[in-house]
Design an enzyme around this catalytic site. Structure first.
Site, PDB file in Angstrom:
ATOM      1  N   ASP A  50       0.849  -1.194   0.000  1.00  0.00           N
ATOM      2  CA  ASP A  50       0.000   0.000   0.000  1.00  0.00           C
ATOM      3  C   ASP A  50       0.884   1.243   0.000  1.00  0.00           C
ATOM      4  OD1 ASP A  50       0.938  -0.054   2.714  1.00  0.00           O
ATOM      5  OD2 ASP A  50      -0.824  -1.224   3.258  1.00  0.00           O
ATOM      6  N   ASP A  52       1.246   5.065   1.489  1.00  0.00           N
ATOM      7  CA  ASP A  52       0.773   6.042   2.465  1.00  0.00           C
ATOM      8  C   ASP A  52       1.414   7.388   2.168  1.00  0.00           C
ATOM      9  OD1 ASP A  52      -0.709   4.117   3.831  1.00  0.00           O
ATOM     10  OD2 ASP A  52       1.046   3.485   4.969  1.00  0.00           O
ATOM     11  N   ASP A 130       7.774   3.970  13.515  1.00  0.00           N
ATOM     12  CA  ASP A 130       8.432   2.973  14.357  1.00  0.00           C
ATOM     13  C   ASP A 130       9.918   2.785  13.994  1.00  0.00           C
ATOM     14  OD1 ASP A 130       7.587   1.780  11.996  1.00  0.00           O
ATOM     15  OD2 ASP A 130       6.459   0.168  12.935  1.00  0.00           O
TER      16      ASP A 130
HETATM   17  P1  ATP Z   1       3.459  -3.360   5.362  1.00  0.00           P
HETATM   18  O1  ATP Z   1       4.444  -3.679   4.320  1.00  0.00           O
HETATM   19  O2  ATP Z   1       3.020  -4.553   6.100  1.00  0.00           O
HETATM   20  O3  ATP Z   1       2.340  -2.500   4.893  1.00  0.00           O
HETATM   21  P2  ATP Z   1       4.225  -1.005   6.772  1.00  0.00           P
HETATM   22  O4  ATP Z   1       5.479  -0.624   7.506  1.00  0.00           O
HETATM   23  O5  ATP Z   1       3.883  -0.210   5.573  1.00  0.00           O
HETATM   24  O6  ATP Z   1       4.317  -2.546   6.434  1.00  0.00           O
HETATM   25  P3  ATP Z   1       1.684  -0.184   7.748  1.00  0.00           P
HETATM   26  O7  ATP Z   1       0.845  -0.808   8.803  1.00  0.00           O
HETATM   27  O8  ATP Z   1       1.189  -0.095   6.378  1.00  0.00           O
HETATM   28  O9  ATP Z   1       3.054  -0.983   7.795  1.00  0.00           O
HETATM   29  O10 ATP Z   1       2.076   1.252   8.301  1.00  0.00           O
HETATM   30  C1  ATP Z   1       2.545   2.305   7.484  1.00  0.00           C
HETATM   31  C2  ATP Z   1       3.559   3.159   8.234  1.00  0.00           C
HETATM   32  O11 ATP Z   1       2.969   3.712   9.419  1.00  0.00           O
HETATM   33  C3  ATP Z   1       4.771   2.397   8.743  1.00  0.00           C
HETATM   34  O12 ATP Z   1       5.754   2.240   7.777  1.00  0.00           O
HETATM   35  C4  ATP Z   1       5.235   3.249   9.897  1.00  0.00           C
HETATM   36  O13 ATP Z   1       5.936   4.386   9.462  1.00  0.00           O
HETATM   37  C5  ATP Z   1       3.907   3.709  10.492  1.00  0.00           C
HETATM   38  N1  ATP Z   1       3.416   2.804  11.537  1.00  0.00           N
HETATM   39  C6  ATP Z   1       2.546   1.783  11.384  1.00  0.00           C
HETATM   40  N2  ATP Z   1       2.305   1.168  12.551  1.00  0.00           N
HETATM   41  C7  ATP Z   1       3.057   1.800  13.466  1.00  0.00           C
HETATM   42  C8  ATP Z   1       3.246   1.657  14.884  1.00  0.00           C
HETATM   43  N3  ATP Z   1       2.622   0.708  15.562  1.00  0.00           N
HETATM   44  N4  ATP Z   1       4.087   2.520  15.495  1.00  0.00           N
HETATM   45  C9  ATP Z   1       4.707   3.502  14.798  1.00  0.00           C
HETATM   46  N5  ATP Z   1       4.574   3.674  13.495  1.00  0.00           N
HETATM   47  C10 ATP Z   1       3.756   2.857  12.826  1.00  0.00           C
HETATM   48 MG    MG Z   2       2.114  -0.395   4.436  1.00  0.00          MG
END
Ligand code: ATP
Ligand code: MG
Length: 430
Positions: A50, A52, A130
């Protein structure tokens, strides 16, 4: 700041929808950055799941730029811009909050009301991310990447490192421990030793995370193609037992490695199905994880109380499921069929009669059969029974009638007379 010529991100790998949102924000006079897992995955040459976006536009401003958007979340408001099935999440830069800062998850699972002082600058926004590799910002204005920590270096070293003081960051949001294990598995990264060190001590904080949020996390951990490796890492860091305590207890009492092998096999099969684009459902993995605890409990009930094997299994499945859903909120549409799969298991021992044959037509036959195969591989039931069920599925209806003892084979009168006797004597043995 890493300029366009110094990194490998190309706009052709960013979804059209995400680009539209980025450009429209920019044309509206706002800052617009791709951020998070999307940037990280592009730098690693992977296809992001995805995209963001982070911006200095406030949610209402985003809302008014995009007709196809809506605002979600109570505590932190985010805009979701929809293009067909794709949703682009747009978040306004904000200061790091005091507790769990994962915008969407917080928005969905807590009832706390928005405070007004939440918005901030991009420099403040990084503190709510994070890992350093998740805190890289790709600027649509000049295609540069802004790295406020050690994100680029950590991408090169394939290392997950929390921004800030690890223990504090885990206390703010314990789900970050699960994310460390999951992302390390998914990306084949190592977890920096400072980031890994506090996890065993703080793993118990997972128990306080809302079960609905843990279900979302369960899906990301176990249904996105890296279940086995995630399970290994969760186990290594002492986290798995906080997601499935009853499973861990059952594994601890195992006489050999075969129970653990059964779990690993199920996870490997799940990963394979994702590669092959086959559907996966949490009902099946929950059944595999809980089977051992359920059968142990059923055996206890069977000894103590005067109830049939089936009743004992039904009660045990109910009890074990009820305990599990206080940890991970498995919706009823999955927990009901999961219990069916568990309760069907003893029926595989009966290979004769119409009730046995009806099992083939059961809505949950396939899933129950798959669980039975795993049990056979763990030595819980005879491999010849598993093979028999595999074979009968390939037979014609008439041949099946013979196998289940419901017809005489090829009209031989001698056999006609013997068939019922044979059936009785086999039942007698069992
Ligand atoms: P994925 O590939 O599974 O989507 P992701 O890192 O993109 O991994 P998402 O849940 O889509 O995970 O979250 C998007 C962004 O939001 C992360 O990259 C991070 O910067 C932030 N984020 C998400 N969850 C947390 C958390 N629990 N604490 C701090 N930052 C978070
Ligand atoms: Mg993501």
């Amino acid at each position: 700041m890493i300029s366009r010529s110094e990194h490998c991100i190309s706009r052709s790998n960013i979804s059209k929808s995400a680009l539209k949102v980025l450009y429209r924000l920019k044309e509206g006079g706002y800052q617009a950055f791709l951020v998070g897992g999307g940037v990280r995955d592009l730098l690693l040459g992977r296809h992001p799941k995805d995209f963001d976006i982070a911006t200095d536009a406030h949610p209402e401003e985003v809302r008014s730029l995009f007709k196809n958007s809506r605002l979600i979340g109570r505590r932190f408001r985010l805009a979701h811009v929809r293009f067909g099935r794709e949703i682009i999440e747009v978040a306004t830069f904000r200061k790091s909050g005091t507790v769990g800062d994962d915008g969407e998850a917080e928005a969905q699972h807590t009832q706390r009301i928005v405070r007004d002082n939440e918005y901030g600058s991009i420099e403040e926004d990084i503190w709510r991310r994070d890992f350093t590799v998740n805190a890289l910002y790709y600027n649509i204005a000049d295609f540069s990447i802004w790295d406020f920590s050690t994100g680029m270096a950590d991408i090169k070293d394939r290392t997950l490192r929390l921004i800030g003081e690890p223990e504090r960051r885990y206390r703010e949001d314990p789900v970050r421990m699960l994310r460390a294990a999951r992302l390390a598995a998914k990306l084949n990264f190592s977890i920096h030793e400072d980031t890994a060190a506090p996890i065993p001590k703080l793993a118990g904080l997972i128990d306080g995370v809302p079960p609905a949020r843990l279900f979302d996390e369960f899906l990301k951990i176990f249904q996105t193609g890296h279940a086995l490796e995630s399970y290994r890492r969760l186990s290594r860091h002492g986290l798995f037992g906080h997601l499935f305590p009853q499973t861990t207890r059952w594994l601890k009492t195992a006489p050999d490695d075969r129970r653990a092998g059964m779990i690993r096999q199920a996870l490997e099969n799940t990963d394979q199905r994702i590669v092959q684009n086959k559907p996966v459902t949490p009902m099946f993995l929950f059944a595999v994880f809980l089977w051992g605890a359920v059968s142990q409990r059923a055996a206890e009930l069977g000894e103590r109380e005067d109830c049939s094997e089936y009743q004992a299994l039904m009660v045990a499945a109910g009890e074990v499921t009820a305990k599990q859903v206080t940890r991970i909120a498995l919706p009823k549409r999955f927990s009901y069929p999961m219990r069916e799969i568990l309760q069907m298991q003893p029926r595989f021992l009966k290979q004769k009669g119409s009730r046995a044959m009806n099992l083939l037509e059961h809505k949950r036959f396939r899933a129950a059969y798959d669980l039975m195969l795993l049990r056979a591989s763990a030595g819980e039931l005879d491999q010849s029974i598993a093979d028999w069920w595999t074979r009968v599925q390939t037979l014609s209806h008439d041949e099946q009638l013979v196998e289940f003892g419901l017809a005489r084979s090829a009209g031989s009168p001698a056999r006609k007379e013997r068939a019922p006797r044979r059936r009785r004597s086999r039942q007698g043995k069992r």
